[in-house]
Design an enzyme around this catalytic site. Sequence first.
Site, PDB file in Angstrom:
ATOM      1  N   CYS A   2      82.929  70.159  42.361  1.00 21.60           N
ATOM      2  CA  CYS A   2      83.776  69.207  41.654  1.00 21.60           C
ATOM      3  C   CYS A   2      83.907  67.909  42.443  1.00 21.60           C
ATOM      4  CB  CYS A   2      85.154  69.817  41.418  1.00 21.60           C
ATOM      5  SG  CYS A   2      85.085  71.436  40.623  1.00 21.60           S
ATOM      6  N   ARG A  27      79.226  65.243  39.705  1.00 22.58           N
ATOM      7  CA  ARG A  27      79.540  66.512  40.352  1.00 22.58           C
ATOM      8  C   ARG A  27      80.277  67.468  39.432  1.00 22.58           C
ATOM      9  NH1 ARG A  27      79.276  66.627  46.001  1.00 22.58           N
ATOM     10  NH2 ARG A  27      80.740  68.352  45.948  1.00 22.58           N
ATOM     11  N   GLU A 481      58.325  73.320  38.420  1.00 18.74           N
ATOM     12  CA  GLU A 481      59.223  72.158  38.383  1.00 18.74           C
ATOM     13  C   GLU A 481      59.192  71.480  37.020  1.00 18.74           C
ATOM     14  OE1 GLU A 481      61.941  69.194  39.606  1.00 18.74           O
ATOM     15  OE2 GLU A 481      61.517  71.261  40.219  1.00 18.74           O
ATOM     16  N   LYS A 485      62.523  70.999  34.712  1.00 20.02           N
ATOM     17  CA  LYS A 485      62.986  69.698  34.225  1.00 20.02           C
ATOM     18  C   LYS A 485      63.197  69.726  32.709  1.00 20.02           C
ATOM     19  CE  LYS A 485      63.727  67.529  37.769  1.00 20.02           C
ATOM     20  NZ  LYS A 485      64.204  68.840  38.214  1.00 20.02           N
ATOM     21  N   HIS A 504      48.862  89.002  32.353  1.00 26.76           N
ATOM     22  CA  HIS A 504      49.606  90.178  32.786  1.00 26.76           C
ATOM     23  C   HIS A 504      50.930  90.321  32.047  1.00 26.76           C
ATOM     24  CE1 HIS A 504      46.798  91.188  35.977  1.00 26.76           C
ATOM     25  NE2 HIS A 504      46.744  89.896  36.265  1.00 26.76           N
ATOM     26  N   LYS A 603      75.521  68.061  40.007  1.00 28.96           N
ATOM     27  CA  LYS A 603      74.526  67.581  40.955  1.00 28.96           C
ATOM     28  C   LYS A 603      74.473  68.404  42.233  1.00 28.96           C
ATOM     29  CE  LYS A 603      71.409  64.678  42.384  1.00 28.96           C
ATOM     30  NZ  LYS A 603      70.069  64.755  41.766  1.00 28.96           N
TER      31      LYS A 603
END
Length: 608
Positions: A2, A27, A481, A485, A504, A603
């Site tokens: 926070c 945050r 990645e 995103k 597989h 974040k």
Amino acid sequence: MCGIVGYVGPDEALPIVLEGLRRLEYRGYDSAGVALIDGDLRVVKRAGRLAELERALEEEGGPPGSMGMGHTRWATHGEPTDCNAHPHLDCRGRVAVIHNGIIENFAALRSRLEKDGHVLASDTDTECIAHLIEERMEGDLAEAVRATVRELEGAYAIVAMSADDPETIVGAKVSSPLVVGLGDGETILASDIPAVLSRTRTVIPVEEGQVVEVRRDGVAFSDFQGNPLHPEPMTVDWDVERAQKGGFEDFMLKEIHEQPSAIRDTLVGRVAPNGMLALDELRTSDDVLREVDKVFVVACGTAFHAGLVAKYAIEHWTRLPVEIEIASEFRYRDPVLGPDTLTLAVSQSGETIDTLEAARHAARQGSQVIAVTNTVGSSLAREADGVFYTHAGTEICVAATKTFATQMVALHLVALYLAQVRGAMFPEEIADVLDRIRELPGQVRRTIGLDPQIRELAKRYASARDFLFIGRHTGYPAALEGALKLKEVSYIHAEGYPAAELKHGPIALVEPGVPVVAVAPECHVYPKMLSNIQEVRARGAEVIAVATEGDVEIERYAEHVLFVPRTPELLAPVVVTVPLQLLAYHIAKERGCDVDKPRNLAKSVTVE
């Protein structure tokens, strides 16, 4: 996770607190609230983003006062409602508390408080703190906080105010970040440095197990037993304007475009005049590095993908075995660590609690710990034996872009330095790799030029329900990645796989029309990658390939090709992830998503 801001000074506190909260809204944005003292203690809080609180303050009239604090919340205990928003009050409405982290023994504390007659209004663990302080409050808020934290278990940063001690804000830290800003006749307490930069550049990070008393004329530090401490201030040289959008529609797009300059900044000062690497920040002697016989990399999320890239580079260049581990799992599997091991802890913020705890565990076992972080003065940087700062600049968007690029480059430099001190590569070989790394900023800039082509692809695939991302060798972490995103900012289900693993099991997900993003730059496993692409094409997938310029074969197997500059395969993820970032960005925009503040995410993850 926070955002926390507190202010004591000659000016009206509310505008200063709100400005700090705006800088920290990345945050947490489930709810927000403020508390101010002007004789009485007044609290205003609302569910939703900071704008909801600001509207309420306009309607009700902002509380006056030159001492106040505020909070933006990322919910852990209790849904994001007005009632659960911070600050929380005691029974008498005389003590207010805001809190970042988790109080692990809150259930037992709450039960005891209720048996003693306290009435708790929220579902949060935070409210218990206000009532515990109430029980101990005898005019000295700092002493009441010290007595309270000795009863708490967990990882947290606490900030408290009381109408019975109206000149002081008190903070306490266990694991979660807290920093003091020292201004001209004013003092600010915050959970992150950007919140104080508009008022001062002189800061003191609050260390583990410390209590800080914040007043207009300065601060007093102590440990939890009340013993005085005397930490030294530090000066922050960040440019506040770099946190602005600079003409871009979103911070995410701005930060994608900042990657060339961020990579250059990561490289500045790392090479001595003789052409050899000089990484003085590592603070680790070459003799220690020569004795290392195993490397561990611990990280979370995007940083974990950077660690996977580092594994390939370190093993190839140094011949040292490397284990890459999700930080939250690391210490629970009893890894074999000791003085002959090196642990690289990777975290953009340097406050990621899982990575911090993994690094602490490694240190307790005698391993040498080097932090790779973007944040000067962060907990990870301070606690590690050595540090490599990426110097990417402030990243506001929750989804990491430029910090991912700089983490990879930083880890490449650490890998080369290990090879240099251990004699695993000839100096001319290291110099050649460094030359190729210096080319990355220009290659990334050219790749950003694919934006118009990618924007058109996004229009075509924005309505897809699922995406698959595949790659081999260093293309595999790039695929991971890319999938992350897309999930983060567009809310489309996406998975990344080693391309050969599709057969597989995951190939059962492939059906006509499913988009498959194939990371297929020039590398030693390129022919095998082509075979994997043909496997999904045979089942109706529509392939979007990321390939090397001049590759004439790939267009036979893919519906769409995004050509990137030719890059050595160990460095290639720095370049090939750029079009994946842009694809996620434009698909999210087509779907009307808030790319800078994705739902449910924050974040800096400072709770376990």
